[in-house]
Structure formats: C-alpha cells, structure tokens
Scaffold this active site. Structure first.
Site, short mmCIF file in Angstrom:
data_model
loop_
_atom_site.label_atom_id
_atom_site.label_comp_id
_atom_site.label_asym_id
_atom_site.label_seq_id
_atom_site.Cartn_x
_atom_site.Cartn_y
_atom_site.Cartn_z
N GLU A 216 81.98 86.87 67.67
CA GLU A 216 82.70 85.61 67.41
C GLU A 216 82.00 84.68 66.42
O GLU A 216 81.87 83.47 66.65
CB GLU A 216 82.95 84.88 68.74
N GLU B 122 88.50 93.89 74.79
CA GLU B 122 88.61 92.94 75.90
C GLU B 122 90.08 92.73 76.30
O GLU B 122 90.52 91.61 76.54
CB GLU B 122 87.94 91.60 75.55
#
Length: 338
Positions: free
Chosen positions: A138, A245
């Site tokens: 991220e 995810e």
C-alpha cells in the site's frame, strides 16, 4: 450420498488445484476455531497480522516469532503453502523504527539499515518455506496526482525505499516470489499508479515478480470490466498476479446502515452472483493468476466486523458463521467444474 456427505467429500482447493492455489488469511483464533474448514478447503495460508512489523519486531533488537512459527508449523503439518505478509508497510510499524533513543527522527541510511536487518531476519528465518512475500504494501497514493502516499518510509528514505525493500528481500530469500500489494487496485486512477510504479521498478531491474490485487470488493463495485482491465494491464508487465485479500462485503464503503443482524436473501443472491463472476474471471486468466487468497475463511470472523462502521457485522465469505457453505460456495464450485 446426502448433502452433508457431499459437502464432506468436497474441497475448494482440490477443485481448483490445476488452476491456482486457494488461500485464507488466518490468526491465532481462527487456526483453532476454523481448523477443520481450513484443512478441508484451503492449500495456502497468510498471516492476517502475525508477520507484520509490529508483531514480529516490537522493539529494537527484540523479535517475537511464536505466533508466526505456530502458523508455519500448522501449514507444514497440513501440507499448505504460505504467503508472507508483509515486510514494509506504512501502518502497523512501531515508532522506534523511525526514531533514535531520544525520539528524534533518524536519517535515511539508518532507516534503510533497520529495514535490511528486519528483512534479513524475517525472510531469512523462513527462507525456503514461504513461497511468496508481500514485500511492500500500500505505498501508492489513493488520491491526487502524487504517485506515492505520504509515509515515514517515504519522508525519511525517499521513494528508493521501495526498490531497496525488494532488493533486500531477494537477497534474503532468492527463491521467493516478491509482490507489491495494494487495495482499490481495480479502480482506473489507482490502477494506473500501481502500473506506473511496478513498470518503473521493472525497468530498473528491481527483483519484483508480481502484483497482489487485494480484492476487497462488494456487491456493487468494482465493475467486472474494471477488474478485467486491471488484470490485463498488470499482466502486460510480465508479472505474476495473486488475488491476496479477497472478500465481498455486503455493504458499499459509503453505506453506514447498522440495522441488519443477518444478510438478506437478496444480499446472499447478489453475493453468489458476484463470486460466480469473479471466479469465472480468475479461471479465464489462470495463466497469469497463481493464487487466490480470501482475507479470512468464514463469516464468524472477518476484519469487516466493525469496519468501517462500528457495531456492524458483515458476511463476506463463501462459508457462513457455522462454517456451512453458502450459495456463493456452490456457484464457485460450479465455475470450477464448468
């Protein structure tokens, strides 16, 4: 064969074994509470939190490997692969990493040395046992024109911290696949930034092998065409793709309702249709998708309980709170066998 016997004879992982790994994020609670489900239906696991910096390395010179080792032992005992998550992230990294003993901000060289020592120790400990790592997590900005999000890693070490993380990880475990991992990866604006970042790393011969598409999706967005375009855009870089995810929230992110104690029939039907579409797409691109990991296994435990709305439950998986297959499960199995 009755339905219970039919379910007992099935395995999600075995059904997809010729296409890609089927994984689940786990934690100390779910390794016990969901053990039978995990062993039956999954052939890969990822630590939800137990391999993040703050859990493994809470103080300088202090490592706490007990829970991570427990996960590794569980995987080995049940013949499961392990994805490592995550080595460098702006979140869940303790303050000491960025400070000296007086609390002052450290310099670039000290921070990179600390990063290297951490990666050497962690990736080195599990060398040959973790087949893929989310090396950097991220780092791309969610909005605006800037490519990278503001973080202490960026502020102190500059954008080179990303390349250095991959170099250190490759040195620590040359055989592991190394991934950049991010969310909102299928929305065009962020997709293009992720593409630009990974392209620049590839052009500099940084040892990056894949892109992790987190796939925190919902009943409405992203659109299937956006996901397809993201897959094709990333694959054009010659990298492996992992769905890292996956969950399908019953609520759009902006939805703040709190009135439901269980999903409605319409929600379950929509969710099943979405999972059917997603796995149809994964199957279509199985030549570039090597792994599909859910961010959990069943609806009794999910990070979406209380997020982003405190006090609200969610039901994002193929299995319900009693670990029974939902309509979503049957749709996914139909895709595999079609």
């Amino acid at each position: 064969m009755d339905k219970k016997q039919q379910i007992a004879a099935m395995s999600l992982a075995e059904t997809f074994q010729d296409r890609f790994l089927i994984g689940a994020a786990v934690n100390p609670l779910t390794l016990d509470a969901q053990k039978e489900l995990l062993v039956q239906h999954f052939n890969s696991v990822t630590a939800e939190n137990e391999m993040k910096f703050e859990r493994l390395h809470p103080e300088e010179g202090e490592y706490t490997f007990s829970e991570a080792d427990r996960l590794m032992n569980f995987a080995r005992a049940n013949d499961m692969a392990v994805r490592g998550h995550t080595l460098v992230w702006h979140n869940q990294t303790p303050d000491w990493v960025f400070q000296d003993r007086s609390g002052n901000v450290i310099g670039r060289e000290v921070l990179l040395a600390r990063m290297k020592e951490h990666i050497d120790t962690v990736a080195g400990r599990y060398k040959g046992r973790i087949y893929a790592w989310d090396v950097v997590n991220e780092a791309v900005s969610d909005s605006g024109n800037e490519l990278l999000r503001s973080s202490k890693w960026l502020d102190i070490a500059g954008e080179e911290f990303i390349a250095k993380a991959f170099e250190y990880a490759h040195d620590a475990d040359p055989d592991a696949l190394l991934f950049y991992n991010d969310y909102n990866e299928s929305f065009p604006a962020k997709r293009d930034k992720i593409y630009s970042l990974v392209k620049s790393l590839k052009e500099r011969d940084v040892p990056i092998h894949g892109i992790g598409m987190q796939a925190h999706w919902n009943l409405v967005s992203p659109a299937l065409d956006e996901i397809r375009e993201a897959i094709e855009t990333y694959a054009s870089l010659g990298v492996v793709l992992h769905i890292t995810e996956l969950d399908v929230s019953m609520f759009e992110f902006e939805d703040r309702r709190t009135d439901l104690t269980s999903p409605t029939a319409d929600m379950l039907e929509l969710q099943a249709a979405r999972y059917e579409q997603f796995f149809g797409l994964f199957k279509e691109y199985q030549d570039v998708i090597g792994s599909v990991t859910f961010w959990g296994a069943a609806d009794d435990y999910t990070w979406l309980h209380d997020f982003p709305v405190r006090g609200r439950r969610n039901w994002p998986f193929l299995f319900d709170e009693r670990h029974e297959p939902k309509e979503s499960f049957w749709k996914v199995m139909e895709v595999a066998r079609s």
